[in-house]
Scaffold this motif. Structure first.
Motif, PDB file in Angstrom:
ATOM      1  N   LYS A   1       0.820  -1.214   0.000  1.00 20.93           N
ATOM      2  CA  LYS A   1       0.000   0.000   0.000  1.00 20.93           C
ATOM      3  C   LYS A   1       0.854   1.265   0.000  1.00 20.93           C
ATOM      4  N   ASN A   2       1.800   1.352   0.922  1.00 19.77           N
ATOM      5  CA  ASN A   2       2.540   2.592   1.104  1.00 19.77           C
ATOM      6  C   ASN A   2       3.504   2.889  -0.033  1.00 19.77           C
ATOM      7  N   THR A   3       3.849   1.870  -0.805  1.00 19.90           N
ATOM      8  CA  THR A   3       4.731   2.060  -1.954  1.00 19.90           C
ATOM      9  C   THR A   3       3.958   2.188  -3.263  1.00 19.90           C
ATOM     10  N   ARG A   4       2.605   2.124  -3.156  1.00 18.47           N
ATOM     11  CA  ARG A   4       1.749   2.101  -4.350  1.00 18.47           C
ATOM     12  C   ARG A   4       2.191   0.971  -5.274  1.00 18.47           C
ATOM     13  N   GLY A   5       2.462  -0.188  -4.663  1.00 21.58           N
ATOM     14  CA  GLY A   5       2.995  -1.330  -5.405  1.00 21.58           C
ATOM     15  C   GLY A   5       1.943  -2.319  -5.847  1.00 21.58           C
ATOM     16  N   HIS A   6       0.682  -1.870  -5.970  1.00 17.71           N
ATOM     17  CA  HIS A   6      -0.403  -2.802  -6.288  1.00 17.71           C
ATOM     18  C   HIS A   6      -0.231  -3.478  -7.639  1.00 17.71           C
ATOM     19  N   ALA A   7       0.318  -2.758  -8.632  1.00 16.78           N
ATOM     20  CA  ALA A   7       0.470  -3.355  -9.962  1.00 16.78           C
ATOM     21  C   ALA A   7       1.413  -4.554  -9.918  1.00 16.78           C
ATOM     22  N   ASP A   8       2.493  -4.439  -9.144  1.00 15.54           N
ATOM     23  CA  ASP A   8       3.446  -5.549  -9.035  1.00 15.54           C
ATOM     24  C   ASP A   8       2.841  -6.727  -8.273  1.00 15.54           C
ATOM     25  N   ALA A   9       2.111  -6.447  -7.189  1.00 14.26           N
ATOM     26  CA  ALA A   9       1.484  -7.516  -6.427  1.00 14.26           C
ATOM     27  C   ALA A   9       0.430  -8.236  -7.262  1.00 14.26           C
ATOM     28  N   LEU A  10      -0.360  -7.476  -7.999  1.00 16.74           N
ATOM     29  CA  LEU A  10      -1.407  -8.085  -8.820  1.00 16.74           C
ATOM     30  C   LEU A  10      -0.827  -8.861  -9.999  1.00 16.74           C
ATOM     31  N   ALA A  11       0.272  -8.366 -10.570  1.00 18.12           N
ATOM     32  CA  ALA A  11       0.900  -9.095 -11.676  1.00 18.12           C
ATOM     33  C   ALA A  11       1.378 -10.470 -11.212  1.00 18.12           C
ATOM     34  N   LEU A  12       1.921 -10.541  -9.998  1.00 19.43           N
ATOM     35  CA  LEU A  12       2.344 -11.831  -9.463  1.00 19.43           C
ATOM     36  C   LEU A  12       1.137 -12.718  -9.193  1.00 19.43           C
ATOM     37  N   ALA A  13       0.083 -12.161  -8.616  1.00 16.10           N
ATOM     38  CA  ALA A  13      -1.127 -12.946  -8.366  1.00 16.10           C
ATOM     39  C   ALA A  13      -1.707 -13.479  -9.672  1.00 16.10           C
ATOM     40  N   GLU A  14      -1.689 -12.649 -10.713  1.00 11.93           N
ATOM     41  CA  GLU A  14      -2.188 -13.090 -12.014  1.00 11.93           C
ATOM     42  C   GLU A  14      -1.314 -14.194 -12.596  1.00 11.93           C
ATOM     43  N   GLY A  15       0.010 -14.067 -12.415  1.00 14.98           N
ATOM     44  CA  GLY A  15       0.914 -15.098 -12.902  1.00 14.98           C
ATOM     45  C   GLY A  15       0.680 -16.432 -12.226  1.00 14.98           C
ATOM     46  N   LEU A  16       0.325 -16.380 -10.937  1.00 17.66           N
ATOM     47  CA  LEU A  16       0.033 -17.600 -10.178  1.00 17.66           C
ATOM     48  C   LEU A  16      -1.436 -18.003 -10.278  1.00 17.66           C
ATOM     49  N   ASN A  17      -2.277 -17.070 -10.731  1.00 15.66           N
ATOM     50  CA  ASN A  17      -3.739 -17.222 -10.693  1.00 15.66           C
ATOM     51  C   ASN A  17      -4.175 -17.629  -9.288  1.00 15.66           C
ATOM     52  N   CYS A  18      -3.756 -16.822  -8.320  1.00 14.54           N
ATOM     53  CA  CYS A  18      -4.097 -17.129  -6.933  1.00 14.54           C
ATOM     54  C   CYS A  18      -4.767 -15.927  -6.285  1.00 14.54           C
ATOM     55  N   PRO A  19      -5.589 -16.163  -5.257  1.00 14.63           N
ATOM     56  CA  PRO A  19      -6.241 -15.044  -4.562  1.00 14.63           C
ATOM     57  C   PRO A  19      -5.225 -14.202  -3.810  1.00 14.63           C
ATOM     58  N   ILE A  20      -5.576 -12.918  -3.653  1.00  9.64           N
ATOM     59  CA  ILE A  20      -4.735 -12.005  -2.898  1.00  9.64           C
ATOM     60  C   ILE A  20      -5.632 -11.242  -1.931  1.00  9.64           C
ATOM     61  N   VAL A  21      -5.273 -11.270  -0.667  1.00 10.71           N
ATOM     62  CA  VAL A  21      -6.038 -10.596   0.377  1.00 10.71           C
ATOM     63  C   VAL A  21      -5.224  -9.414   0.879  1.00 10.71           C
TER      64      VAL A  21
END
Length: 562
Positions: free
Chosen positions: A218-238
Motif C-alpha cells: 500500500k505505502n509504496t503504491r505497489g499494487h500493480a506488481d502484487a497483482l501481476a504476481l497474483a495473475e501469474g500464479l492465478n491465486c487469490p490475494i487478500v
C-alpha cells in the motif's frame, strides 16, 4: 555562498530546501523567529490549527497521501509540545513520515524549573524514530536534513526536532542548502536470487496459495506488481487490516481484508492456504491477534519485509526475504515457471471467486434498511454514493472498525485509518491533511459523535483555508465499543458510556461550513451527495441506532467467560 541569518530563518530555509509545501502549526512565542520567517515564505502555506494534536493528524494524513514528509510546528514549548505526543504516537504506529518541530525554552533556563519547562528530549524519544534538540543555530540546517532523511527512510516514521528559543534567535553564517538528492538514499533492497528462486518454486508447487498484501504494498503504491504476481500464479490475494485499499476493489483476484476484523471469505483463505506469501506485512496483531486461529498453522509462510526484525517475529517462516515488497514481487514473477499443481490451484481460485461473488451479493441483500438506521444499511448507502476516486479517512470505534471492509476502495491509496493505535479523534483532522495533499480528490471522513466532538474546533481551520472535506458523523450517542463491552461482559452496568452532543449540522453552519442531517437511512445518500457538491467544508450528521453495538475484542474478555 554564505549568508548571515537567524536560526528561525535557517529553519524555514531548510524547509524550503526540502520542497515543503505545507506546514500545519499553532503559533507560540517560543518560535516567533520561525513564524516571522514563514511570513516571507510565499511558497510554504501555513495551515494554522486549533490544537497541536490535530495538527499532527493533518501532517500525518498529508504524509500518507503525498508520500512526502508532513510537517507540524508546535509554536510553544511545554504544553504546546506535550500536545504533540498523541499524534506522534499514532504516526509511529502507522509508519507515517511526520517531521514534528517544537519550540523549547532557552538552554540557559534548563533544569531551573523554568516557565513551561519539560524534558522534551526525553518526552518524545519513545514515540518517534528519533528526536533531536538543536544545540546551536549553525547546526539547524544539518539537523533538518537529518530529520527529513530519517523520517523518509524505511521503515518510515515520525521524528521530533526541538528548537530552543536562543537557538532560533541567534545569528549564524549559513551556507547554501543542499538538495535532498545529495543526502538521501534512492535505492531499495531486492531479494537474494536464491531466496527468490526457492520462494517461487514453493508458490509454483502450492495447491492453495494466497498472497497477503500489507503496508509494504500500500505505502509504496505497489499494487500493480502484487497483482501481476497474483495473475501469474492465478491465486487469490487478500489485504491486511487497514489496508483494504492496497488493491483496487474490482480486481477479480482481490478477496478483500483478512483477519479477525476482515470478511469471511478472505479470512478463510488464509486459514486454509498451504502456502502464504506475506508481501510487505508483519502478520501482526490486527491481522492475526498473534494466533494460529487466524492463519493456517501448517502453511509454509514466505515473508517479505523491508524491516528485517519483522521477519518471523510472530510466526515461523519457511523463507524470510529482506526486501522491498514490490521489488520482490517483480523478481518472483520473472522467476515464475510452469506450476506443478495448476489444475488444483486454479480450482482453489475458482471456488474463492464464486464465494467472493456470493459474499458481496449477500452483503447487499442482508443490509438492514430500517429505521432507526443500522450500520449495514448505512454502509450500503455509502457504497452507492462514494465517488470511485474518493479518499476515505476513519476513526477508531466500533462503527468505523466495521466500515474498514464494508466499503469498496476502487483507487489504491484511498483508506486512512488509526487502526494500529486505535485512536479516536483522528479522522476529521487526517482528512484535512489528505485534502491539502490531494486537493483534486473528494475526501470523506467517517467519525463517531464522540470522536468528532473531540476535534470539532478544526472546522474553523477547514473554513479559513477552504479545505473542503465531507465529515460523516455516525451519531449513536455513545462510546459504542466500550458500551458494547459493558453490555456483553459487565451485565449492562453502563457508566461513562453515553455522549450528548449538539446538532452537528447546525454547529457546522455556525462555523461557516455546510451542515446536513440524515435522521433516516433514505436521507443519507442525498445528504452526502449534496455535501460533496456544496463547495464548502461539510458535515453530515447521521442518526445511527444506539443499540447496534458490536464487541470486536471479545478475546480481551475471555477471563469473564463471554
Amino acid at each position: 555562498m554564505t549568508q548571515m541569518m537567524s536560526g528561525g530563518q535557517a529553519a524555514v530555509e531548510a524547509l524550503r530546501a526540502e520542497e515543503t509545501s505545507h506546514v500545519f502549526g499553532l503559533i507560540g512565542s517560543a518560535t516567533m523567529e520561525m513564524f516571522d520567517a514563514l511570513y516571507d515564505a510565499s511558497d510554504i502555506k501555513l495551515i494554522g490549527v486549533h490544537d497541536e494534536r490535530t495538527g499532527t493528524h493533518m501532517a500525518d494524513g498529508f504524509a500518507r497521501a503525498s508520500g512526502r514528509a508532513g510537517v507540524v510546528l508546535a509554536g510553544q514549548n511545554g504544553p504546546g509540545a506535550t500536545n504533540l505526543v498523541t499524534g506522534l504516537s499514532q504516526a509511529k504506529a502507522a509508519f507515517s513520515p511526520v517531521v514534528s518541530i517544537a519550540g523549547m525554552l532557552a538552554q540557559g533556563h534548563i533544569y531551573r524549573d523554568a516557565f513551561q519547562e519539560v524534558d522534551q528530549q526525553a518526552l518524545f524519544t519513545p514515540v518517534t524514530k528519533k528526536t533531536w534538540t538543536a544545540p546551536s543555530a549553525d547546526r539547524v540546517p544539518e539537523l533538518f536534513r537529518e530529520a527529513f532523511r530519517t523520517a523518509l527512510s524505511p521503515r518510515m516514521g515520525p521524528v521530533q526536532l526541538n528548537l530552543p528559543r536562543d537557538v532560533l534567535a541567534a545569528q549564524a553564517d549559513f551556507s547554501a542548502s543542499s538538495t535532498p538528492r545529495s543526502y538521501r538514499n534512492t535505492s531499495v533492497p531486492a531479494g537474494q536470487d536464491g531466496d527468490i528462486m526457492r520462494a517461487t518454486q514453493l508458490l509454483s508447487q502450492a495447491e492453495r496459495p494466497v498472497i497477503i498484501a500489507g503496508g509494504g504494498i500500500k505505502n509504496t503504491r505497489g499494487h500493480a506488481d502484487a497483482l501481476a504476481l497474483a495473475e501469474g500464479l492465478n491465486c487469490p490475494i487478500v489485504t491486511s487490516p487497514g489496508h483494504g485499499d492496497a488493491l483496487p476493489f474490482g480486481h477479480p483476484l482481490n478477496a478483500g481484508q483478512m483477519g479477525p476484523r476482515g470478511n469471511a471469505v478472505a479470512s478463510r483463505l488464509v486459514k486454509e492456504a498451504d502456502v502464504i506469501l506475506a508481501l510487505g506485512t508483519r502478520l501482526g496483531f490486527n491481522a492475526t491477534f498473534y494466533s494460529y486461529d487466524n492463519i493456517n498453522r501448517d502453511a509454509a509462510i514466505i515473508q517479505v519485509e523491508i524491516e528485517p526484525t519483522a521477519i518471523a517475529r510472530f510466526f515461523d517462516v519457511e523463507i524470510g526475504i529482506w526486501a522491498d515488497a514490490p521489488t520482490a514481487a517483480q523478481q518472483m514473477l520473472a522467476a515464475l515457471t510452469q506450476q506443478q499443481n495448476r489444475a488444483t490451484a486454479d480450482a482453489w481460485t475458482k471456488t474463492f471467486q464464486a464465494d467472493r461473488a456470493a459474499f458481496l451479493a449477500d452483503r447487499d441483500a442482508q443490509a438492514i434498511e430500517t429505521h432507526p438506521t443500522q450500520p449495514s444499511g448505512l454502509f450500503k448507502a455509502l457504497r452507492s454514493v462514494l465517488p470511485h476516486d474518493a479518499a476515505v479517512t476513519m476513526d477508531a470505534g466500533t462503527l468505523c472498525l466495521q466500515a474498514t471492509d464494508a466499503l469498496n476502495y476502487h483507487t489504491p491509496g484511498s483508506l486512512f485509518t488509526p487502526l494500529d493505535f486505535g485512536l479516536v479523534g483522528f479522522s476529521f483532522a487526517c482528512g484535512l491533511g489528505v485534502k491539502c495533499a490531494q486537493p483534486e480528490r473528494p475526501v470523506v471522513s467517517l467519525m463517531g459523535d464522540g470522536g468528532f466532538g473531540m476535534t470539532v474546533s478544526e472546522l474553523s481551520t477547514a473554513v479559513d483555508h477552504g479545505i473542503n472535506t465531507v465529515t460523516v458523523v455516525m451519531n449513536n450517542q455513545c462510546w459504542g465499543a466500550e458500551k458494547a463491552y459493558q453490555r456483553d461482559f459487565f451485565n449492562g452496568r453502563y457508566i461513562g458510556a453515553d455522549v450528548s452532543s449538539p446538532p452537528f449540522d447546525k454547529l457546522a453552519a455556525l462555523y461557516g461550513a455546510a451542515g446536513y442531517r440524515a435522521d433516516r437511512l433514505s436521507e443519507v445518500a442525498p445528504a452526502i451527495e449534496a455535501a460533496l457538491a456544496c463547495g464548502k467544508p461539510a458535515v453530515v450528521d447521521v442518526s445511527v441506532d444506539p443499540n447496534a453495538l458490536y464487541s470486536f475484542r471479545r478475546d480481551s474478555f475471555k477471563h469473564r467467560g463471554g
